[in-house]
Write a protein that holds these residues in place. Structure first.
Motif, PDB file in Angstrom:
ATOM      1  N   SER A 275     -53.356 -33.585  13.397  1.00  0.00           N
ATOM      2  CA  SER A 275     -53.194 -32.283  14.414  1.00  0.00           C
ATOM      3  C   SER A 275     -52.442 -33.105  15.529  1.00  0.00           C
ATOM      4  O   SER A 275     -51.396 -32.480  16.138  1.00  0.00           O
ATOM      5  N   ALA A 276     -52.709 -34.228  15.681  1.00  0.00           N
ATOM      6  CA  ALA A 276     -52.237 -34.885  17.050  1.00  0.00           C
ATOM      7  C   ALA A 276     -50.757 -35.223  16.685  1.00  0.00           C
ATOM      8  O   ALA A 276     -49.703 -35.257  17.461  1.00  0.00           O
ATOM      9  N   TYR A 277     -50.632 -35.775  15.315  1.00  0.00           N
ATOM     10  CA  TYR A 277     -49.663 -36.341  14.945  1.00  0.00           C
ATOM     11  C   TYR A 277     -48.462 -35.009  14.784  1.00  0.00           C
ATOM     12  O   TYR A 277     -47.240 -35.189  15.228  1.00  0.00           O
ATOM     13  N   ILE A 278     -48.747 -33.852  14.106  1.00  0.00           N
ATOM     14  CA  ILE A 278     -47.945 -32.775  14.148  1.00  0.00           C
ATOM     15  C   ILE A 278     -47.502 -32.269  15.440  1.00  0.00           C
ATOM     16  O   ILE A 278     -46.175 -31.983  15.728  1.00  0.00           O
ATOM     17  N   LYS A 279     -48.400 -32.276  16.514  1.00  0.00           N
ATOM     18  CA  LYS A 279     -47.978 -31.815  17.875  1.00  0.00           C
ATOM     19  C   LYS A 279     -47.229 -32.950  18.415  1.00  0.00           C
ATOM     20  O   LYS A 279     -46.157 -32.481  19.477  1.00  0.00           O
ATOM     21  N   SER A 280     -47.085 -34.201  18.030  1.00  0.00           N
ATOM     22  CA  SER A 280     -46.086 -35.291  18.743  1.00  0.00           C
ATOM     23  C   SER A 280     -44.746 -34.919  18.120  1.00  0.00           C
ATOM     24  O   SER A 280     -43.845 -35.277  18.674  1.00  0.00           O
ATOM     25  N   LEU A 281     -44.654 -34.275  16.952  1.00  0.00           N
ATOM     26  CA  LEU A 281     -43.500 -33.987  16.336  1.00  0.00           C
ATOM     27  C   LEU A 281     -42.947 -32.507  16.747  1.00  0.00           C
ATOM     28  O   LEU A 281     -41.780 -32.399  16.734  1.00  0.00           O
ATOM     29  N   ASP A 282     -43.952 -31.613  17.297  1.00  0.00           N
ATOM     30  CA  ASP A 282     -43.381 -30.248  17.488  1.00  0.00           C
ATOM     31  C   ASP A 282     -44.602 -29.882  18.436  1.00  0.00           C
ATOM     32  O   ASP A 282     -45.659 -29.360  18.033  1.00  0.00           O
ATOM     33  N   SER A 283     -44.055 -29.454  19.620  1.00  0.00           N
ATOM     34  CA  SER A 283     -44.985 -29.150  20.678  1.00  0.00           C
ATOM     35  C   SER A 283     -44.979 -27.461  20.702  1.00  0.00           C
ATOM     36  O   SER A 283     -45.845 -27.068  21.762  1.00  0.00           O
ATOM     37  N   LYS A 284     -43.979 -26.930  20.193  1.00  0.00           N
ATOM     38  CA  LYS A 284     -43.696 -25.458  20.206  1.00  0.00           C
ATOM     39  C   LYS A 284     -44.623 -24.631  19.270  1.00  0.00           C
ATOM     40  O   LYS A 284     -45.139 -23.545  19.870  1.00  0.00           O
TER      41      LYS A 284
END
Length: 432
Positions: A275-284
């Motif tokens: 989940s942290a990896y995804i947020k690093s790619l896409d914070s929206k």
């Protein structure tokens, strides 16, 4: 939902007979039933995973069913009336969708991204929009271990002796592109997940086979550096396509992740990392897990679903800062419980989510008899559950009906009016 464990009513009848009845399944990966249809019907291959008995002969041209892989069909469906203009977000114990905080009803369609006809995709979204369904959960994965023939949709390959390949072509992720495009035009948001716990459409089993992992030690999938590197590579490819598109309601880590017999820390650590990896790619966009809701304090109820046997600690996982909301599924029959038991399952998850301060969605639910659906939907309303999404949406096309696993509720039927249209209206009208 684990599709391979379910039989549609028509399929169950067909196994006992020499020929498959009208609109029954007649082929596909892991299919063990007959492949000959009753008179007047022939076995049409939708994709490598599902073939169906439809009217006509093998030489019939199903004009609205497929488009050539290099030239997708052009839609002739009436123009949509709504669009998605803002990113969905959690708002206390509910969601803000397209600028409005609201409760909602949605549904699931694992198959829509595998359609090769834009008209069929548009038809589904026009029906969802007209019914007031706000969110559709779709499979964002389609893993194969052999490359299928031209015209069959696949997203990622794990072929022994070759490097894993992500298919961004016309019979690959471009089909998911059109799902996102059509959904946005019709005002329907999407939950898109990245892998299946089950072997349907490849899933974790495809990774395990390719990387020579144990088939019994489930923890290896969650801890293998090679597996997680490829999984994250696939995530990055999909996220990059839609990270600026507000049609995506949420990214979802997996369909029903489990780690039977594992310490709960295995899955919890994987959730934190991914989940942290995804947020690093896409914070929206929001991120959710896609789990069934196992491993939560049931009070005096210590039955299997409440226990940690599947390696899930629901509360600990929901508290992870990069997880925006909780999910729970409900299939009492599959878990050795009665349908009446489902009300407490809904209430306990709603109460726990409220304490944590995040919304929860009853993301899948189904029962073969459908006798308790209205009871469960009342529990959703009364408990403050932010949304519910029944499994699974069904529709009818020129070539026949979509897959019926015994839980499908088809658009335009009396069941649909009772269990979908009426409840969707009630959820939409519920005051926040």
């Amino acid at each position: 939902m684990k599709l391979s464990t379910l039989l549609s009513i028509s399929s169950a009848v067909a196994i006992a007979s020499a020929q498959q009845p009208a609109y029954a399944q007649c082929g596909g990966v892991n299919w063990s039933g007959g492949s000959i249809c009753v008179s007047g019907f022939y076995c049409f291959k939708q994709n490598e995973f599902y073939s169906q008995c439809i009217p006509g002969t093998a030489t019939t041209t199903a004009a609205t069913t497929t488009a050539t892989s290099g030239s997708p069909a052009t839609s002739t469906i009436a123009p949509p009336v709504a669009s998605i203009t803002s990113f969905a977000k959690a708002a206390g114990n509910v969601f803000n969708i397209n600028g409005k905080s609201q409760y909602f009803m949605g549904t699931n369609s694992y198959w829509i991204g595998f359609f090769t006809s834009n008209d069929d995709v548009d038809l589904v979204f026009s029906h969802l929009a007209s019914t007031g369904l706000k969110v559709l959960r779709v499979w964002g994965f389609n893993d194969v271990t052999t490359i299928p023939s031209a015209g069959n949709v696949w997203f990622q390959s794990f072929v022994k002796g070759s490097t894993p390949t992500i298919n961004t072509g016309a019979d690959g992720l471009q089909r998911l592109d059109y799902v996102v495009e059509s959904a946005g035009k019709h005002g329907v948001s999407l939950i898109i997940n990245f892998v299946n716990n089950w072997s349907d459409y490849g899933g974790m089993a495809a990774y395990r086979s390719y990387y020579n992992l144990s088939t019994t030690d489930q923890s290896q999938w969650y801890t293998s550096a090679a597996v997680q590197a490829q999984y994250q590579k696939y995530i990055a490819t999909v996220v990059a396509r839609y990270k600026d598109n507000p049609t995506v309601f949420s990214w979802e880590l997996a369909n029903e992740p489990r780690c039977n017999g594992c310490a709960t820390s295995v899955v919890t650590n994987w959730i934190k990392t991914t989940s942290a990896y995804i947020k690093s790619l896409d914070s929206k966009h929001m991120v959710c897990i896609g789990d069934e809701g196992f491993g939560i304090d049931g009070g005096t109820d210590t039955s299997y679903p409440f226990g940690p046997g599947e390696g899930i600690d629901w509360v600990a996982n929901l508290k992870i800062s990069t997880i925006d909301f909780g999910t729970a599924h409900l299939y009492p029959e599959s878990w050795g419980e009665t349908d009446a038991w489902g009300t407490s399952w809904i209430n306990i998850h709603a109460a726990a989510a409220k304490t944590i301060g995040k919304p929860v969605i009853l993301e899948e639910y189904g029962t073969a008899t459908k006798a308790n659906i209205l009871v469960w939907q009342k529990a959703v309303m009364d408990s403050g559950t932010a949304a519910d999404m029944y499994w699974q949406y069904g529709d009818t096309f020129s070539w026949g009906q979509t897959h019926n696993d015994g839980h499908s509720i088809y658009y335009g039927t009396a069941e649909y009016k009772t269990y979908v249209e009426d409840h969707a209206a009630a959820m939409a009208a519920k005051a926040v």
